[in-house]
Every structure is written in structure tokens, then in C-alpha cells.
Scaffold this motif. Structure first.
Motif, PDB file in Angstrom:
ATOM      1  N   MET A  14       0.804  -1.212   0.000  1.00 14.01           N
ATOM      2  CA  MET A  14       0.000   0.000   0.000  1.00 14.01           C
ATOM      3  C   MET A  14       0.848   1.277   0.000  1.00 14.01           C
ATOM      4  SD  MET A  14      -2.791  -1.368  -0.447  1.00 14.01           S
ATOM      5  CE  MET A  14      -3.783   0.084  -0.546  1.00 14.01           C
ATOM      6  N   GLN A  16       2.504   4.263  -1.558  1.00 12.08           N
ATOM      7  CA  GLN A  16       2.291   4.972  -2.811  1.00 12.08           C
ATOM      8  C   GLN A  16       3.203   6.186  -2.878  1.00 12.08           C
ATOM      9  OE1 GLN A  16      -1.806   5.832  -3.562  1.00 12.08           O
ATOM     10  NE2 GLN A  16      -2.469   3.804  -2.954  1.00 12.08           N
ATOM     11  N   LYS A  27       2.700   2.597  -7.180  1.00 12.44           N
ATOM     12  CA  LYS A  27       2.367   1.760  -6.025  1.00 12.44           C
ATOM     13  C   LYS A  27       3.337   0.599  -6.006  1.00 12.44           C
ATOM     14  CE  LYS A  27      -1.377  -1.266  -4.489  1.00 12.44           C
ATOM     15  NZ  LYS A  27      -0.438  -2.322  -4.347  1.00 12.44           N
ATOM     16  N   TYR A  45       0.552   3.393 -11.151  1.00 10.04           N
ATOM     17  CA  TYR A  45      -0.712   3.179 -10.452  1.00 10.04           C
ATOM     18  C   TYR A  45      -1.746   4.139 -11.025  1.00 10.04           C
ATOM     19  CZ  TYR A  45      -4.012   3.050  -6.553  1.00 10.04           C
ATOM     20  OH  TYR A  45      -5.136   2.917  -5.784  1.00 10.04           O
ATOM     21  N   ARG A  55     -11.700  -6.636  -2.981  1.00 11.03           N
ATOM     22  CA  ARG A  55     -10.638  -5.867  -2.316  1.00 11.03           C
ATOM     23  C   ARG A  55     -11.119  -4.519  -1.790  1.00 11.03           C
ATOM     24  NH1 ARG A  55      -6.116  -7.883  -0.801  1.00 11.03           N
ATOM     25  NH2 ARG A  55      -5.169  -5.874  -1.110  1.00 11.03           N
ATOM     26  N   LYS A  56     -12.402  -4.193  -1.976  1.00  8.08           N
ATOM     27  CA  LYS A  56     -12.913  -2.894  -1.531  1.00  8.08           C
ATOM     28  C   LYS A  56     -12.942  -2.812  -0.007  1.00  8.08           C
ATOM     29  CE  LYS A  56     -15.677  -1.624  -5.487  1.00  8.08           C
ATOM     30  NZ  LYS A  56     -16.972  -1.152  -5.973  1.00  8.08           N
ATOM     31  N   ARG A  59     -10.033   1.908   3.230  1.00  7.89           N
ATOM     32  CA  ARG A  59      -8.729   2.417   2.779  1.00  7.89           C
ATOM     33  C   ARG A  59      -8.506   2.205   1.280  1.00  7.89           C
ATOM     34  NH1 ARG A  59      -3.693   0.716   6.213  1.00  7.89           N
ATOM     35  NH2 ARG A  59      -2.817   1.791   4.432  1.00  7.89           N
ATOM     36  N   ASN A  60      -9.271   1.301   0.681  1.00  6.86           N
ATOM     37  CA  ASN A  60      -9.125   0.969  -0.734  1.00  6.86           C
ATOM     38  C   ASN A  60     -10.525   0.936  -1.368  1.00  6.86           C
ATOM     39  OD1 ASN A  60      -8.231   0.011  -3.201  1.00  6.86           O
ATOM     40  ND2 ASN A  60      -7.717  -2.023  -2.470  1.00  6.86           N
ATOM     41  N   TYR A  64      -8.498  -1.794  -5.669  1.00 10.61           N
ATOM     42  CA  TYR A  64      -7.282  -2.135  -6.411  1.00 10.61           C
ATOM     43  C   TYR A  64      -6.559  -3.316  -5.780  1.00 10.61           C
ATOM     44  CZ  TYR A  64      -7.777   1.881  -9.367  1.00 10.61           C
ATOM     45  OH  TYR A  64      -8.258   2.764 -10.291  1.00 10.61           O
ATOM     46  N   SER A  66      -3.395  -5.773  -4.643  1.00 12.51           N
ATOM     47  CA  SER A  66      -2.104  -5.519  -4.003  1.00 12.51           C
ATOM     48  C   SER A  66      -0.955  -5.800  -4.957  1.00 12.51           C
ATOM     49  CB  SER A  66      -1.921  -6.414  -2.776  1.00 12.51           C
ATOM     50  OG  SER A  66      -2.912  -6.172  -1.835  1.00 12.51           O
TER      51      SER A  66
END
Length: 92
Positions: A14, A16, A27, A45, A55-56, A59-60, A64, A66
Motif C-alpha cells: 500500500m 504509494q 504503487k 498506479y 478488495r474494496k 482504505r481501498n 485495487y 495488491s
């Protein structure tokens, strides 16, 4: 194992960063970074990372992935070769 540049765990995907001259976002891919063994490896990214509803999170919110697309195509246990195409943490 920690990154020689930023000191954060190489298995952290994570992280970035942004290229200061172009504004392009990057990323890190944990699989590429572990294959490199010394620094995080960054890919563009979001272009190099897929999206999935699984993956939602807060924080994401877009979901997206990993790992970069190339690493997700590898069979389990196969080391990344895509890290040669990425950028080192120290270059961003």
C-alpha cells in the motif's frame, strides 16, 4: 524484511509515491519487492494493478489489487520477474 530506502516492510503493497517531475502515481508490489530483496519496487498506479470488488475497503474504496498484474498471473511459489520493469523506491 525492510526496504533499504524507506524502512517499511517489503511485503507492504500500500506504499504509494508520485514522480515529482511527471506527477505519475506509483504503487509498490509486495511480490516484486520481495523478489528484489532490498527496496520496494513500484509500478504505475493504477494502470499496473487490477480492480476487484473483493478488495474494496475504507482504505481501498476502488478495490485495487495488491500485486501487480504480472505477479498475479504467476503460479504460487514462482518468484517475480516483473520487478526488473519497475522503479526502485530510491528513484521516487
Amino acid at each position: 524484511m525492510a526496504c533499504n530506502c524507506c524502512g517499511k516492510a517489503l511485503n507492504s503493497g500500500m506504499v504509494q509515491k508520485k514522480d515529482s517531475s511527471t506527477g505519475q502515481k506509483f504503487k509498490s508490489c509486495p511480490h516484486c519487492s520481495e523478489a528484489n530483496t532490498s527496496e520496494h519496487i513500484f509500478h504505475p498506479y493504477p494502470a499496473s494493478f487490477g480492480i476487484t470488488p473483493a478488495r474494496k475497503t475504507a482504505r481501498n474504496p476502488d478495490g485495487y489489487q495488491s500485486y501487480c498484474i504480472d505477479c498475479r498471473r504467476l503460479k504460487k511459489g514462482v518468484a517475480s520477474k516483473a520487478f526488473h520493469n519497475g522503479r526502485l523506491c530510491s528513484t521516487l
